[in-house]
Design a protein around this motif. Sequence first.
Motif, PDB file in Angstrom:
ATOM      1  N   SER A 170      15.464   6.164  13.267  1.00  0.00           N
ATOM      2  CA  SER A 170      14.726   7.207  13.982  1.00  0.00           C
ATOM      3  C   SER A 170      15.259   8.607  13.693  1.00  0.00           C
ATOM      4  O   SER A 170      14.525   9.588  13.750  1.00  0.00           O
ATOM      5  CB  SER A 170      14.788   6.950  15.498  1.00  0.00           C
ATOM      6  OG  SER A 170      16.132   7.060  15.957  1.00  0.00           O
ATOM      7  N   SER A 176      10.468  -2.061  17.831  1.00  0.00           N
ATOM      8  CA  SER A 176      11.479  -2.123  18.885  1.00  0.00           C
ATOM      9  C   SER A 176      10.847  -1.789  20.237  1.00  0.00           C
ATOM     10  O   SER A 176       9.787  -1.170  20.311  1.00  0.00           O
ATOM     11  CB  SER A 176      12.632  -1.159  18.591  1.00  0.00           C
ATOM     12  OG  SER A 176      12.173   0.178  18.579  1.00  0.00           O
ATOM     13  N   TYR A 177      11.538  -2.224  21.299  1.00  0.00           N
ATOM     14  CA  TYR A 177      11.084  -1.984  22.679  1.00  0.00           C
ATOM     15  C   TYR A 177      12.249  -1.373  23.454  1.00  0.00           C
ATOM     16  O   TYR A 177      13.322  -1.975  23.550  1.00  0.00           O
ATOM     17  CB  TYR A 177      10.646  -3.285  23.349  1.00  0.00           C
ATOM     18  CG  TYR A 177       9.573  -4.035  22.572  1.00  0.00           C
ATOM     19  CD1 TYR A 177       8.216  -3.741  22.763  1.00  0.00           C
ATOM     20  CD2 TYR A 177       9.918  -5.024  21.659  1.00  0.00           C
ATOM     21  CE1 TYR A 177       7.241  -4.420  22.047  1.00  0.00           C
ATOM     22  CE2 TYR A 177       8.949  -5.713  20.940  1.00  0.00           C
ATOM     23  CZ  TYR A 177       7.616  -5.404  21.134  1.00  0.00           C
ATOM     24  OH  TYR A 177       6.649  -6.084  20.426  1.00  0.00           O
ATOM     25  N   ASN A 178      12.030  -0.162  24.022  1.00  0.00           N
ATOM     26  CA  ASN A 178      13.082   0.507  24.786  1.00  0.00           C
ATOM     27  C   ASN A 178      12.999   0.073  26.246  1.00  0.00           C
ATOM     28  O   ASN A 178      12.265   0.641  27.039  1.00  0.00           O
ATOM     29  CB  ASN A 178      12.963   2.027  24.661  1.00  0.00           C
ATOM     30  CG  ASN A 178      14.251   2.722  25.057  1.00  0.00           C
ATOM     31  OD1 ASN A 178      14.973   2.243  25.928  1.00  0.00           O
ATOM     32  ND2 ASN A 178      14.534   3.835  24.413  1.00  0.00           N
ATOM     33  N   SER A 218      21.484   1.812  22.755  1.00  0.00           N
ATOM     34  CA  SER A 218      20.437   2.699  23.272  1.00  0.00           C
ATOM     35  C   SER A 218      19.520   2.003  24.265  1.00  0.00           C
ATOM     36  O   SER A 218      18.722   2.646  24.938  1.00  0.00           O
ATOM     37  CB  SER A 218      19.595   3.244  22.111  1.00  0.00           C
ATOM     38  OG  SER A 218      18.943   2.171  21.444  1.00  0.00           O
ATOM     39  N   LYS A 225      17.361  -0.381  23.239  1.00  0.00           N
ATOM     40  CA  LYS A 225      16.223  -0.901  22.485  1.00  0.00           C
ATOM     41  C   LYS A 225      16.436  -2.369  22.116  1.00  0.00           C
ATOM     42  O   LYS A 225      17.541  -2.773  21.777  1.00  0.00           O
ATOM     43  CB  LYS A 225      15.992  -0.075  21.223  1.00  0.00           C
ATOM     44  CG  LYS A 225      15.471   1.334  21.485  1.00  0.00           C
ATOM     45  CD  LYS A 225      15.252   2.077  20.180  1.00  0.00           C
ATOM     46  CE  LYS A 225      14.726   3.492  20.421  1.00  0.00           C
ATOM     47  NZ  LYS A 225      14.532   4.220  19.159  1.00  0.00           N
ATOM     48  N   HIS A 226      15.339  -3.140  22.178  1.00  0.00           N
ATOM     49  CA  HIS A 226      15.344  -4.529  21.738  1.00  0.00           C
ATOM     50  C   HIS A 226      14.564  -4.608  20.426  1.00  0.00           C
ATOM     51  O   HIS A 226      13.483  -4.033  20.304  1.00  0.00           O
ATOM     52  CB  HIS A 226      14.652  -5.429  22.769  1.00  0.00           C
ATOM     53  CG  HIS A 226      15.448  -5.634  24.023  1.00  0.00           C
ATOM     54  ND1 HIS A 226      15.480  -6.830  24.693  1.00  0.00           N
ATOM     55  CD2 HIS A 226      16.249  -4.784  24.732  1.00  0.00           C
ATOM     56  CE1 HIS A 226      16.257  -6.714  25.765  1.00  0.00           C
ATOM     57  NE2 HIS A 226      16.717  -5.481  25.809  1.00  0.00           N
ATOM     58  N   SER A 227      15.095  -5.339  19.447  1.00  0.00           N
ATOM     59  CA  SER A 227      14.420  -5.469  18.158  1.00  0.00           C
ATOM     60  C   SER A 227      14.838  -6.764  17.497  1.00  0.00           C
ATOM     61  O   SER A 227      15.867  -7.359  17.846  1.00  0.00           O
ATOM     62  CB  SER A 227      14.756  -4.285  17.245  1.00  0.00           C
ATOM     63  OG  SER A 227      14.100  -4.415  16.000  1.00  0.00           O
ATOM     64  N   GLU A 236       9.830  -0.116  28.848  1.00  0.00           N
ATOM     65  CA  GLU A 236       8.980  -0.895  27.953  1.00  0.00           C
ATOM     66  C   GLU A 236       9.261  -2.391  28.106  1.00  0.00           C
ATOM     67  O   GLU A 236      10.399  -2.795  28.339  1.00  0.00           O
ATOM     68  CB  GLU A 236       9.204  -0.471  26.493  1.00  0.00           C
ATOM     69  CG  GLU A 236       8.716   0.937  26.195  1.00  0.00           C
ATOM     70  CD  GLU A 236       8.876   1.294  24.724  1.00  0.00           C
ATOM     71  OE1 GLU A 236       9.218   0.391  23.927  1.00  0.00           O
ATOM     72  OE2 GLU A 236       8.671   2.464  24.364  1.00  0.00           O
ATOM     73  N   CYS A 279       9.707  -6.007  26.613  1.00  0.00           N
ATOM     74  CA  CYS A 279      10.104  -6.594  25.331  1.00  0.00           C
ATOM     75  C   CYS A 279       9.341  -7.892  25.098  1.00  0.00           C
ATOM     76  O   CYS A 279       9.523  -8.874  25.831  1.00  0.00           O
ATOM     77  CB  CYS A 279      11.606  -6.853  25.309  1.00  0.00           C
ATOM     78  SG  CYS A 279      12.145  -7.748  23.836  1.00  0.00           S
TER      79      CYS A 279
END
Length: 800
Positions: A247, A304-306, A148, A150-152, A311, A313
């Motif tokens: 989510s 998380s950072y999209n 997606s 996203k970073h996490s 966003e 990161c």
Amino acid sequence: MKSCYLYSFYKEVKIEGKGDQMQNHLVIFFPYKSHTDIELQLRNYFQNNTLPDQLIIICLEFNKSKIEALFVKDSPIYNYIPKFEFDENHNNICLIALDSLGNFTSVIGICPSEVYIDEIYKRGLIKIFIKNGGLIVSQTANHFVFPSGKHSNRFLRTGNVLINGNEIFFIASALIRYFKRAKFETLYSDTSSINSLAFAYINLLKELNPEFTESVLVESFGSYKMFEKLKFKARRDTIFLVSSSTSGSILKRMTDAENKSNNIDLNNIAIIFGLNVKAPYDAQVLCDLSLDKSNRDSLDPIKSYNVKKGEICNFCIEGSKPLKVEGDVFLLEKPIVSSYLVKQADLPVYLRNFSSYYKKENKDSEPLIRCYHKEKSFNEKKYEIYIDLFRIFDEWVNKDETTHPYYAIFLKLEKYILQNIPASLKYMIVLPDDASFRLAQIIMQVINEHGFNFQEEQILRTDEELKKKIDKKQKGSIAIISSSIVTGRNLLYLSRALRDYEKTYQRIFFTFANRTSNNEQFEFLESNLSLGEFGKGTHKIFNVEKIHCTAEAQETPWHKEENIIKQFEEYFEASEKFDIIKKYCKKRLTELSECGRNKGLANNLFFPSLKNEALKLRTGFAFAPFTSGAAHNNFIKKSKQSEIYFIISSILNELRNKNIFLQSEYVRNLLDPGNFVRYNDGIIQACFLRAAKSAEIDYSLSEEDSLKMKSILGDMILHLNDDHAEALNEFLYAIAIKKLRMTSGTLEDCIELLKLQGYYTKGDSILKGLVKYIEDKVIVRIVVEEKFKELTPVNIVENE
């Protein structure tokens, strides 16, 4: 195969007239038709866990008659649940059976409410998830990137969770409760890694519903794109299993208005594990992992950072390396390896105030801190760290001697007694060890010297004395006295036994040394013990000393050594050579098997030096309790191996509590080989080797660290005649048991260099025996022809 899935959880319960109580609820789930080893499972459980207040047995319609026979009144199985009240009036036992439509009926006792059954399942599912490593946590060196965008630094991986058959069937039974349908024809999962759960669900449903004879199509849809291309159409009754979600967005994509032609009903979708899934998709979560203060196993939200949406990161900004995750699989060839160099600042704060416990009258005095012992041990249970508190209490008669080694300990204990034992004290109840009884006698002496009139018959040692002597009509305080706490199991049992006296007596828990393995366990124990009529804090808890050290008692380094020495004996038995190591093994096995008579190991924890001497400390020890002067010098001269081991072991335990050595399939954290250079006393090196876990010194994962280790061993080998190599036997022992590992070729080079040294070739030695064992049992020799077979053929591709 284990017959059942067995777990317990603590739940705060309001009891009429007694206020809030923290009760232990034991759940036993039986998924199979046979249960041959249930007695063994129960016996093992109750040897290591506190007794339950409530017992909930879950079975299925097809095995309920057999399970009922196990738990009917007067069944022999009651013998495996000690001191549990099987009184029908208490409603503290129930057996319930699940049918094909997800409904429960009572077989024994009263069937719990649906709300309570929901909690029972949620607790059990979360325990499976946490225990089996369902939460993947990155270290600071890396984080994860999902399809997606996203970073996490964390994500859920349900595939890790599906390990044990009875646990998989427990999750499957939760699906039966969730879907409440007798049959279906098609099942899709989002990843093949959870297909074992899909098949378990189908199998369980067919066992429960004999009319369900149709074959079920099981497939994996793999990604969101399957639904977005509008080429997918499901049968109306198709079931969908989503392994996990943080989510619920996958459900939105599957059931989006634009995809109505897919024919997917939201009610036919189950998210197995969800974390902070928002409405309207939260109802589809089988197990909600979201943070719940009443459940210590629940999880914080995942940050998380999209990046695809702009966003920034923070993990990337801090220099963390992003790792791609595709579906349920990492795109990594091997785990990332980080190494940690132990610093002086890593010495836990509580050890800096522990200096009095190392003091001795002379260098021959036995230490208080020892290894591989437990008072009144059973089933080979011996604590890795044992503190001989009885010796302190036995010296109480000398408490006024200011030069006594334990004077500071006596002074602190007396102050704690005077400050915290109330004038309303009516009884003391002691744990079943001699040190606890002696501590109670000291408390009695101190309070009587200050105006009390407390008699020894008011000190209660058994359950029978507790029931016979405590007068329920009186009011006052009861003090539970313990010399030492490791798990708190006995205190939890006593706390439960004293609930009948809740109205008239306040409980006080007075412990000399609270030595739980981490702060989380300490706080959990205190929270449970203090709970009473007025909530948390009703009952008071006092600890004279609080430390965190290993609680291991069944797989300590010396349990493992005892087993490997037996293997050494068997291996060398057929050889006419190697008399030195044969003789050593015989002596060592006697030493280990009979160490209980000597209250464990003190100055004989490790293999001897190459000069056949016990490893000892030299001046300049960075973690010495006394930094300089006469006190430091005395510590160096008088210290024993067990005391140094306690310090190093406690440092590593503290670092583990801080997740410094957290291991995962994708990230490994090692003890930097440089520690063996920074702390180059043989005894300290031996302590690191014994106290470290195997995963923490597996240098085969890192070419760089393996070469460092090769350099360190090589330097020792070139200095066999001096103290620089005094711990070489311990290093080779760690290699022999496959704890210390190196990359292919590095170990072979070290052994070859060693065999060239004059010291090695002169005669027989323990060292020579260890090398022989390593050459035969550890080093894997590959015939040169096999090496060429492993090479990939070279294919020539012509340019067009």
